[in-house]
Design an enzyme around this catalytic site. Structure first.
Site, PDB file in Angstrom:
ATOM      1  CB  ALA A  76      80.768  34.749  54.105  1.00  0.00           C
ATOM      2  CD  GLU A 109      66.641  30.640  59.529  1.00  0.00           C
ATOM      3  OE1 GLU A 109      67.630  30.266  58.938  1.00  0.00           O
ATOM      4  OE2 GLU A 109      65.647  30.106  59.364  1.00  0.00           O
ATOM      5  CG  ASN A 114      74.851  40.594  60.356  1.00  0.00           C
ATOM      6  OD1 ASN A 114      75.389  41.850  60.080  1.00  0.00           O
ATOM      7  ND2 ASN A 114      75.029  39.148  59.922  1.00  0.00           N
ATOM      8  CE1 TYR A 121      71.022  38.817  53.290  1.00  0.00           C
ATOM      9  CE2 TYR A 121      70.513  38.788  55.774  1.00  0.00           C
ATOM     10  CZ  TYR A 121      71.409  38.460  54.541  1.00  0.00           C
ATOM     11  OH  TYR A 121      72.389  37.669  54.838  1.00  0.00           O
TER      12      TYR A 121
HETATM   13  C1  LIG Z   1      76.720  40.854  55.242  1.00  0.00           C
HETATM   14  C2  LIG Z   1      77.818  40.921  53.889  1.00  0.00           C
HETATM   15  C3  LIG Z   1      77.624  39.488  53.300  1.00  0.00           C
HETATM   16  C4  LIG Z   1      77.512  41.826  53.015  1.00  0.00           C
HETATM   17  O1  LIG Z   1      78.271  41.877  52.058  1.00  0.00           O
HETATM   18  P1  LIG Z   1      78.882  42.880  51.003  1.00  0.00           P
HETATM   19  O2  LIG Z   1      79.359  42.192  49.703  1.00  0.00           O
HETATM   20  O3  LIG Z   1      79.649  43.896  51.563  1.00  0.00           O
HETATM   21  O4  LIG Z   1      77.446  43.437  50.591  1.00  0.00           O
HETATM   22  P2  LIG Z   1      77.025  44.732  49.644  1.00  0.00           P
HETATM   23  O5  LIG Z   1      78.340  45.554  49.102  1.00  0.00           O
HETATM   24  O6  LIG Z   1      76.488  43.938  48.364  1.00  0.00           O
HETATM   25  O7  LIG Z   1      76.190  45.765  50.347  1.00  0.00           O
HETATM   26  C5  LIG Z   1      74.926  46.182  49.766  1.00  0.00           C
HETATM   27  C6  LIG Z   1      74.070  47.218  50.628  1.00  0.00           C
HETATM   28  O8  LIG Z   1      73.755  46.500  51.822  1.00  0.00           O
HETATM   29  C7  LIG Z   1      73.892  47.204  52.983  1.00  0.00           C
HETATM   30  N1  LIG Z   1      75.288  47.213  53.850  1.00  0.00           N
HETATM   31  C8  LIG Z   1      75.935  45.931  53.483  1.00  0.00           C
HETATM   32  N2  LIG Z   1      76.969  45.989  54.636  1.00  0.00           N
HETATM   33  C9  LIG Z   1      76.867  46.471  55.421  1.00  0.00           C
HETATM   34  C10 LIG Z   1      77.252  47.212  56.697  1.00  0.00           C
HETATM   35  N3  LIG Z   1      78.330  46.520  57.280  1.00  0.00           N
HETATM   36  N4  LIG Z   1      76.739  48.175  57.302  1.00  0.00           N
HETATM   37  C11 LIG Z   1      75.674  48.808  56.777  1.00  0.00           C
HETATM   38  N5  LIG Z   1      75.087  48.502  55.407  1.00  0.00           N
HETATM   39  C12 LIG Z   1      75.632  47.391  54.823  1.00  0.00           C
HETATM   40  C13 LIG Z   1      74.270  48.655  52.562  1.00  0.00           C
HETATM   41  O9  LIG Z   1      73.119  49.225  52.183  1.00  0.00           O
HETATM   42  C14 LIG Z   1      75.171  48.383  51.088  1.00  0.00           C
HETATM   43  O10 LIG Z   1      75.057  49.226  50.072  1.00  0.00           O
HETATM   44  P3  LIG Z   1      75.866  50.533  50.197  1.00  0.00           P
HETATM   45  O11 LIG Z   1      77.350  49.752  50.409  1.00  0.00           O
HETATM   46  O12 LIG Z   1      75.789  51.220  48.714  1.00  0.00           O
HETATM   47  O13 LIG Z   1      75.615  51.517  51.295  1.00  0.00           O
HETATM   48  C15 LIG Z   1      79.154  40.911  54.596  1.00  0.00           C
HETATM   49  O14 LIG Z   1      79.278  42.001  55.414  1.00  0.00           O
HETATM   50  C16 LIG Z   1      79.831  39.588  55.223  1.00  0.00           C
HETATM   51  O15 LIG Z   1      80.288  38.639  54.888  1.00  0.00           O
HETATM   52  N6  LIG Z   1      79.351  39.638  56.784  1.00  0.00           N
HETATM   53  C17 LIG Z   1      80.012  38.510  57.521  1.00  0.00           C
HETATM   54  C18 LIG Z   1      79.023  37.350  57.294  1.00  0.00           C
HETATM   55  C19 LIG Z   1      77.472  37.794  57.560  1.00  0.00           C
HETATM   56  O16 LIG Z   1      77.146  38.514  58.544  1.00  0.00           O
HETATM   57  N7  LIG Z   1      76.641  37.208  56.721  1.00  0.00           N
HETATM   58  C20 LIG Z   1      75.252  37.380  56.682  1.00  0.00           C
HETATM   59  C21 LIG Z   1      74.591  36.281  57.303  1.00  0.00           C
HETATM   60  S1  LIG Z   1      72.889  36.394  57.670  1.00  0.00           S
END
Ligand SMILES: CC(C)(COP(=O)(O)OP(=O)(O)OC[C@H]1O[C@@H](n2cnc3c(N)ncnc32)[C@H](O)[C@@H]1OP(=O)(O)O)[C@@H](O)C(=O)NCCC(=O)NCCS
Length: 165
Positions: A76, A109, A114, A121
């Site tokens: 997260a 998973e 999401n 991933y």
């Molecule tokens: C999922 C999560 C960890 C991503 O973290 P983040 O630091 O924002 O991700 P990144 O900036 O490294 O993202 C890299 C790429 O992933 C994709 N991506 C990440 N978040 C996205 C979103 N909300 N919508 C669409 N694409 C997304 C994009 O391709 C992004 O590249 P871009 O910004 O150049 O388009 C974050 O949104 C989070 O903490 N979510 C809540 C918890 C969660 O769902 N964890 C995963 C459980 S399996």
């Protein structure tokens, strides 16, 4: 580049106030403090790290490493720090840590809804390998099981992640 200011540090009990704060912002059904406590103090397969950006904790990641298989259990990033490539950097760092610990492949998973995480991933080479029906007990949502079969060769020493103890 901004990402150079990101550092990973092994998660400790003193970090849990901030971890719980981010966990509550990240998930509708957050893990309990007890769950994190048990992971970092009792589970010898578990490797948990907090993510610091310019010194501040902005996220965390956990994985289990069991022989050649690494399993991401939680990741997260605080909402204010998303879409800057931090999670991508963190997962790439986990690939390196997993290889260092003897793993060759990684699994996780993710909720079918999401989409952002799934896109992240897939962009890192994870592929769908199946569905766990009703895996999430809160909403009975299905989980997609994803695998990355080849974590690649170890990076040269000068390109490796800087870890804090
Ligand atoms: C999922 C999560 C960890 C991503 O973290 P983040 O630091 O924002 O991700 P990144 O900036 O490294 O993202 C890299 C790429 O992933 C994709 N991506 C990440 N978040 C996205 C979103 N909300 N919508 C669409 N694409 C997304 C994009 O391709 C992004 O590249 P871009 O910004 O150049 O388009 C974050 O949104 C989070 O903490 N979510 C809540 C918890 C969660 O769902 N964890 C995963 C459980 S399996």
């Amino acid at each position: 580049m901004e990402i150079l200011d990101v550092v990973l540090e092994r998660m400790q009990l003193k970090h849990l106030d901030r971890v719980m704060e981010i966990e509550a912002l990240a998930y509708q059904t957050p893990w309990s403090r007890r769950a994190f406590q048990s992971e970092i103090t009792e589970n010898s397969y578990a490797h948990y790290f907090v993510v610091r950006f310019k010194g501040e904790i902005v996220g965390y990641v956990g994985m289990w490493v069991i022989l050649e298989e690494a399993h991401i259990t939680n990741i997260a990033i605080h909402p204010d720090y998303r879409r800057r490539g931090i999670a991508r950097f963190v997962l790439e760092s986990m690939f390196e840590k997993a290889k260092e610990l003897g793993s060759t492949k990684m699994t996780l998973e993710v909720r079918v809804s999401n989409e952002g995480a799934i896109r992240l991933y897939r962009s890192l080479g994870f592929v769908d390998r199946g569905i766990r029906k009703g895996y999430y007990t809160d909403t009975h949502e299905d989980a997609i099981i994803m695998w990355k079969d080849d974590l690649g060769p170890m990076k040269p020493r000068d390109q490796q992640v800087k870890w804090m103890v």
